[in-house]
Design a protein around this motif. Structure first.
Motif, PDB file in Angstrom:
ATOM      1  N   ASP A   1      52.679  27.093  48.175  1.00 10.24           N
ATOM      2  CA  ASP A   1      51.274  27.037  47.773  1.00 10.24           C
ATOM      3  C   ASP A   1      50.691  28.416  47.476  1.00 10.24           C
ATOM      4  O   ASP A   1      49.513  28.539  47.109  1.00 10.24           O
ATOM      5  N   GLY A   2      51.482  29.460  47.628  1.00  6.66           N
ATOM      6  CA  GLY A   2      51.006  30.808  47.328  1.00  6.66           C
ATOM      7  C   GLY A   2      49.981  31.347  48.295  1.00  6.66           C
ATOM      8  O   GLY A   2      49.270  32.309  47.973  1.00  6.66           O
ATOM      9  N   ARG A   3      49.897  30.772  49.492  1.00  4.08           N
ATOM     10  CA  ARG A   3      48.873  31.173  50.455  1.00  4.08           C
ATOM     11  C   ARG A   3      49.397  32.139  51.515  1.00  4.08           C
ATOM     12  O   ARG A   3      48.794  32.289  52.579  1.00  4.08           O
ATOM     13  N   MET A   4      50.501  32.798  51.238  1.00  2.00           N
ATOM     14  CA  MET A   4      51.015  33.816  52.151  1.00  2.00           C
ATOM     15  C   MET A   4      51.214  35.121  51.391  1.00  2.00           C
ATOM     16  O   MET A   4      51.653  35.118  50.246  1.00  2.00           O
ATOM     17  N   GLN A   5      50.906  36.222  52.050  1.00  2.00           N
ATOM     18  CA  GLN A   5      51.087  37.529  51.418  1.00  2.00           C
ATOM     19  C   GLN A   5      51.345  38.575  52.495  1.00  2.00           C
ATOM     20  O   GLN A   5      50.660  38.608  53.512  1.00  2.00           O
ATOM     21  N   ILE A   6      52.345  39.408  52.257  1.00  2.00           N
ATOM     22  CA  ILE A   6      52.604  40.524  53.161  1.00  2.00           C
ATOM     23  C   ILE A   6      51.744  41.700  52.722  1.00  2.00           C
ATOM     24  O   ILE A   6      51.746  42.071  51.547  1.00  2.00           O
ATOM     25  N   SER A   7      51.006  42.256  53.655  1.00  2.00           N
ATOM     26  CA  SER A   7      50.170  43.407  53.338  1.00  2.00           C
ATOM     27  C   SER A   7      51.054  44.598  52.971  1.00  2.00           C
ATOM     28  O   SER A   7      52.045  44.887  53.647  1.00  2.00           O
ATOM     29  N   ILE A   8      50.707  45.266  51.887  1.00  2.00           N
ATOM     30  CA  ILE A   8      51.444  46.454  51.454  1.00  2.00           C
ATOM     31  C   ILE A   8      50.728  47.676  52.010  1.00  2.00           C
ATOM     32  O   ILE A   8      49.623  48.002  51.585  1.00  2.00           O
ATOM     33  N   SER A   9      51.346  48.330  52.955  1.00  2.00           N
ATOM     34  CA  SER A   9      50.722  49.461  53.630  1.00  2.00           C
ATOM     35  C   SER A   9      50.847  50.743  52.806  1.00  2.00           C
ATOM     36  O   SER A   9      51.700  50.853  51.918  1.00  2.00           O
ATOM     37  N   HIS A  10      49.985  51.685  53.117  1.00  2.00           N
ATOM     38  CA  HIS A  10      50.113  53.039  52.587  1.00  2.00           C
ATOM     39  C   HIS A  10      50.967  53.850  53.571  1.00  2.00           C
ATOM     40  O   HIS A  10      50.865  53.661  54.795  1.00  2.00           O
ATOM     41  N   THR A  11      51.797  54.723  53.058  1.00  2.00           N
ATOM     42  CA  THR A  11      52.602  55.563  53.936  1.00  2.00           C
ATOM     43  C   THR A  11      52.871  56.918  53.285  1.00  2.00           C
ATOM     44  O   THR A  11      52.872  57.039  52.060  1.00  2.00           O
ATOM     45  N   THR A  12      53.122  57.897  54.149  1.00  2.00           N
ATOM     46  CA  THR A  12      53.473  59.237  53.664  1.00  2.00           C
ATOM     47  C   THR A  12      54.977  59.486  53.765  1.00  2.00           C
ATOM     48  O   THR A  12      55.435  60.563  53.396  1.00  2.00           O
TER      49      THR A  12
END
Length: 213
Positions: A32-43
């Protein structure tokens, strides 16, 4: 603001399998497209096979610190000499659209998130043993022997925080662990508060001719 989606915090020591479990969850249970992994910022430096904007948003330390100053992060932490952070705006937008968001963060970041959003649900993933954890780290072929030794030295401290989480998965059998993870998501989506937000109009229609007393 009421959120239709659920924020899931996923933590584990490096090598316990959380990234593989999250990837499989989205591949097999996200019709259903209702899941998403958060894309973090990193150094940290980009690893072979990684893409900017897909695995992480790779930025330098000056840019990361500028975003801290702008209060742009939901949470941020320094891990193994590198910074990691979660975009506040992205999380809020996804949750308001009914998307369940998964945060792959350590226990320190988890504490920050729970302080800001107590309704978030947290899952800790443990390895079946320390020797298997070390074996998995070597098997990834991503880190030097020194980095692996540092990760193993830190693993016990990380794992000691498992009791701060809502759910615990021992990742011994991958298929079983994936089933358990998917079941947690299903259970949280079925909670009364979530169903009221998602199906408010339907519930009103069903009860429109109900008892008046």
């Amino acid at each position: 603001m009421a959120h239709i989606g659920t924020l899931f915090i996923i933590s584990s020591p490096s090598g316990a399998g959380k990234s593989s479990l999250l990837s499989a969850l989205l591949q097999q249970h996200n019709r259903d497209g209702r899941m998403q992994i958060s894309i973090s910022h990193t150094t940290r430096a980009m690893r072979p096979g990684e893409e900017n904007g897909v695995h992480y948003h790779f930025v330098d330390k000056a840019e990361f610190q500028a975003q801290i100053a702008r209060n742009a992060f939901f949470e941020w932490a320094e891990v193994f000499g590198n910074y990691y952070g979660t975009s506040r705006e992205t999380i809020e937008r996804c949750l308001s659209q009914g998307i369940d968001v998964f945060l792959d963060i350590d226990w320190q970041g988890a504490r920050q998130i729970r302080a800001l959003m107590p309704e978030a649900k947290s899952i800790f993933i443990l390895p079946p043993s320390l020797p298997i954890l070390e074996q998995r780290l070597h098997g990834r072929g991503q880190d030097s022997a020194e980095v692996i030794a540092n990760r193993m030295a830190k693993a016990t401290d990380e794992m000691s925080h498992y009791d701060e989480y809502d759910y615990l998965i021992i990742n011994d059998d991958f298929a079983d662990s994936l089933t358990r993870l998917a079941s947690i998501v299903t259970a949280e989506r079925s909670r009364l508060a979530a169903q009221r937000l998602l199906h408010g109009d339907l519930l009103a229609q069903l009860l429109a001719n109900g008892p008046k007393n």
